[in-house]
Scaffold this active site. Structure first.
Site, mmCIF file in Angstrom:
data_model
loop_
_atom_site.group_PDB
_atom_site.id
_atom_site.type_symbol
_atom_site.label_atom_id
_atom_site.label_comp_id
_atom_site.label_asym_id
_atom_site.label_seq_id
_atom_site.Cartn_x
_atom_site.Cartn_y
_atom_site.Cartn_z
ATOM 1 N N LYS A 165 30.644 1.468 50.127
ATOM 2 C CA LYS A 165 30.298 2.255 51.202
ATOM 3 C C LYS A 165 31.311 1.770 52.129
ATOM 4 C CE LYS A 165 28.764 -0.975 53.987
ATOM 5 N NZ LYS A 165 29.377 -1.607 55.332
ATOM 6 N N ASP A 215 21.513 -2.787 54.174
ATOM 7 C CA ASP A 215 22.153 -1.763 53.690
ATOM 8 C C ASP A 215 21.541 -0.952 52.436
ATOM 9 O OD1 ASP A 215 24.000 -1.955 55.919
ATOM 10 O OD2 ASP A 215 25.483 -3.170 54.365
#
Length: 286
Positions: free
Chosen positions: A10, A136
């Site tokens: 990401k 996350d």
């Protein structure tokens, strides 16, 4: 029975630190987007009840410190699963890079264990367990593009960024996320960038996405690691439409709308560091 699952990296289009929470974590607002640089996790059932992890990179832990191990073990304990699981991680995402490689591996392990053990858990249920592993991991369970709030575990899916190329460049250093967050000035008054990024994504405006990229952790990481600043400047000088450090760093990403510029930026960065990638954003439906 075997199964393979991808674990994409990401990038942060925004990262705002709002304040320090009573639980010791930081209250954040982040817009994150997955890209098509990914680890691959292979799952095989074990009959002895053990969870084992192997990895293509020999310098990373494969015991209880490994996020993928923690994810599988969490579900095994919660649901009293008798069978075990062997997880082989093909590592392609740079380590300690600000790209959520470990968190994405954990999310893939939750999905893999869920399928291999026939637990039938929904994405929403997996995301609740994900929050127990790392900040996350919940985002990585959902994937695509999203606004993450709280300490990162509250997820609101967003439209994918307008089509563009992403150049990732990681210098040959590792950065500890914990160390960077310890040094950030959580009480400093800043205007959060995340609402502007959300608006730009909803409008489908590449120009507005580029204009509003912001990561408050640059205030800490860039003075500590001047090479990150040099990579960012090199990226912009060679033609990237915008550039930003991802997460706590040290990886810098550049957004490029026109494919004709991609090779020029890529080649300019290859002279600075070995780990350079030209990738695309992942849309949620993928």
């Amino acid at each position: 029975m075997k199964r393979s699952i991808k674990a994409p990296a990401k990038i942060n289009l925004s990262l705002d630190v709002l304040h320090k929470r009573e639980d010791g974590f930081h209250e954040v607002e982040m817009v994150m987007a997955q890209v098509d640089l990914a680890d691959r996790l292979d799952f095989t059932l074990r009959t002895d009840g053990k969870i084992t992890v192997e990895m293509s990179e020999g310098f990373l832990p494969v015991d209880h410190r490994n996020f993928a191990y923690q994810a599988a073990r969490l579900l095994q304990k919660k649901y009293k699963v008798k069978s075990g699981l062997h997880i082989y991680i093909h590592k392609y995402i740079p380590v300690a890079a600000g790209l959520a490689g470990g968190s994405s591996d954990a999310a893939a392990a939750l999905k893999g264990a869920n399928e291999m053990w026939g637990l039938g858990l929904s994405i929403e249920e997996l995301a609740v367990y994900a929050a127990e592993i790392g900040s996350d991991v919940a985002f990585c369970v959902y994937g695509g593009t999203a606004l993450a709030t709280g300490r990162g575990e509250k997820i609101r899916l967003l439209p994918a960024p307008p089509p563009c190329w992403v150049i990732l460049a990681k210098p040959p250093i590792g950065v500890s996320t914990g160390d960077i967050y310890k040094k950030v000035d959580a009480g400093k008054k800043r205007k959060p960038a995340s609402p502007s990024i959300v608006k730009a994504l909803e409008a489908g405006s590449f120009t507005d996405v580029c204009a509003n990229l912001n990561n408050v952790l640059e205030e800490v990481t860039l003075p500590m690691y001047p090479e990150v600043t040099r990579i960012k400047e090199r990226m912009l000088d060679s033609g990237a439409d915008a550039a930003l450090m991802s997460g706590s760093g040290p990886t810098v990403f550049g957004l490029i709308e026109k494919e004709a510029k991609v090779h020029r930026v890529y080649n300019a960065l290859r002279g600075f560091c070995d780990q350079v990638y030209a990738v695309r954003m992942i849309r949620h439906e993928e």
